[in-house]
Structures are given as C-alpha cells and as structure tokens.
Write an enzyme that holds these catalytic residues in place. Structure first.
Site, PDB file in Angstrom:
ATOM      1  N   GLU A 226       0.852  -1.136   0.167  1.00  0.00           N
ATOM      2  CA  GLU A 226      -0.011  -0.072  -0.010  1.00  0.00           C
ATOM      3  C   GLU A 226       0.842   1.260  -0.039  1.00  0.00           C
ATOM      4  OE1 GLU A 226      -2.682   2.510   3.054  1.00  0.00           O
ATOM      5  OE2 GLU A 226      -2.791   0.189   3.207  1.00  0.00           O
TER       6      GLU A 226
ATOM      7  N   ARG B 263       0.456  10.549   1.205  1.00  0.00           N
ATOM      8  CA  ARG B 263       1.065  11.556   2.305  1.00  0.00           C
ATOM      9  C   ARG B 263       1.973  12.514   1.871  1.00  0.00           C
ATOM     10  NH1 ARG B 263       1.596   7.407   7.269  1.00  0.00           N
ATOM     11  NH2 ARG B 263      -0.656   6.525   7.237  1.00  0.00           N
TER      12      ARG B 263
ATOM     13  N   LYS C 166     -10.888  -1.358   7.533  1.00  0.00           N
ATOM     14  CA  LYS C 166      -9.630  -1.003   8.086  1.00  0.00           C
ATOM     15  C   LYS C 166      -9.966  -0.549   9.515  1.00  0.00           C
ATOM     16  CE  LYS C 166      -5.756   2.076   7.982  1.00  0.00           C
ATOM     17  NZ  LYS C 166      -4.707   3.131   7.175  1.00  0.00           N
TER      18      LYS C 166
END
Length: 200
Positions: A38, A42, A126
């Site tokens: 993943e 960011r 998640k």
C-alpha cells in the site's frame, strides 16, 4: 482481494518522499515474500511512486492509501491500483469505488460505522486509528455484537451457528443420560476480557 489480503498476512504501508526509491523498496519487499503493498498519499511523490511500482512490478498487488476524495479514487483506478484504503468511512467514496469496480477498504472505528459499511455490502474494513480507538479490546467488544463470526474465544459454541445445534443436543442427551443437569451461560459481549490460551 479478500483472499489476497488473508494470504498476505502482513501488508507494508509505504510512504515515499522520493519516487525513485519506490521500485527498489518494493522489489526488496517482494523478494522477502511481501507482495501486497500500500502506497499512501501523504507526500508529493506518492502518485509517481505508486505508478512506478505498478508499471515495473506487475506481479505485486499494489494499492493506494489515505484516499480522501472521489478524484483520488478515480486517479487510483486510472493508474491501475488493485485496491484503495481510507482512514475513515464516507458513503460517497464507497459509492465511487463501487462505480469504478475498485476494491475499497474504508476506515472504521465504531460499531455504527461497521454496521453502515456492512449495509453497503463491504466485508473488508480498516480498523483506524486502531491503538487510539482501543486496539484489540475494541475489536472484541465492538465487533462481536455486529457480526457473530468475530468471536474472541475460538472454543466458544455459538448459538448463532445452526451447525452447533446438533452438538448442543448431544451434550444435553449425554448429561440427561447420567441423570445430571447441564448449566449453560449466555455471555454478554459488552464486557469481555480478551481470551488468552495461557489462561486455560
């Protein structure tokens, strides 16, 4: 993708300040047996890093994390991401992922959010922010009421499962045959200590 996640066991979450580091890092992880990756959104290098890994290493299942908008969801689909992950639950993002046919894991932290996700037929979520939300204890106390397969103790016999009714009947017959009584306890999941094999 659920089967892929289950087989992976560990999914590295990657943050790149330099997109040139993406492929060498991913190659090392894949060589070590970690082929589900993943890349989080960011940094400014995130999209380039994601694209570089997808283009260079087709044997890996590469997804994108920290998806916050429908435009990001659409871009993830365009670059060929295998899945998308968000830190929170937004029905708009869920609908967008469904329209794009992109496997999507929204972040959830409460039973209410899990129930909403379940109503939208999402089965892979998640738990975020996990530690701040209570960690494993939160999973045990919150998820058991939402879905009965999320049992903390693997040795519990659940009355939710009709396959167990025959077993319960045999127990009762065996006890009655010895002129005894079988006492059962109905457990409430709201106050639950974590089960540990060391405690048995």
């Amino acid at each position: 993708m659920r089967e892929v996640f289950a087989a992976a066991g560990v999914i590295p979450v990657l943050v790149f300040d330099d997109a040139n580091h993406a492929v060498p890092t991913a190659e090392a992880l894949i060589k070590g047996g970690l082929d589900v990756l993943e890349v989080t959104l960011r940094t400014n290098a995130s999209w380039s890093a994601l694209s570089n890994i997808i283009d260079s290493l087709p044997e890996a299942s590469v997804g994108v994390g920290t998806v916050l908008t429908t435009d990001q969801m659409k871009q993830a689909k365009e670059v060929g991401a295998a899945f998308a992950v968000s830190p929170g639950f937004d029905p708009t993002l869920v609908a967008c992922a469904i329209d794009l046919d992109l496997f999507y894991m929204p972040g959830v932290a409460t039973a209410s959010e899990v129930m909403q996700a379940h109503a939208m037929e999402l089965r892979c979520l998640k738990f975020f922010p996990a530690e701040a939300a209570g960690g494993t204890a939160m999973i045990v106390t919150e998820l058991m009421p939402v879905h009965h397969t999320s049992l903390a103790n693997p040795f519990l016999v659940s009355v939710f499962d009709e396959d167990n009714l025959g077993l319960l009947k045999r127990w009762a017959e065996a006890v009655e045959g010895e002129d005894c009584r079988l006492v059962g306890q109905l457990g409430h999941v709201g106050r639950q200590q974590l089960w540990s094999p060391l405690a048995t």
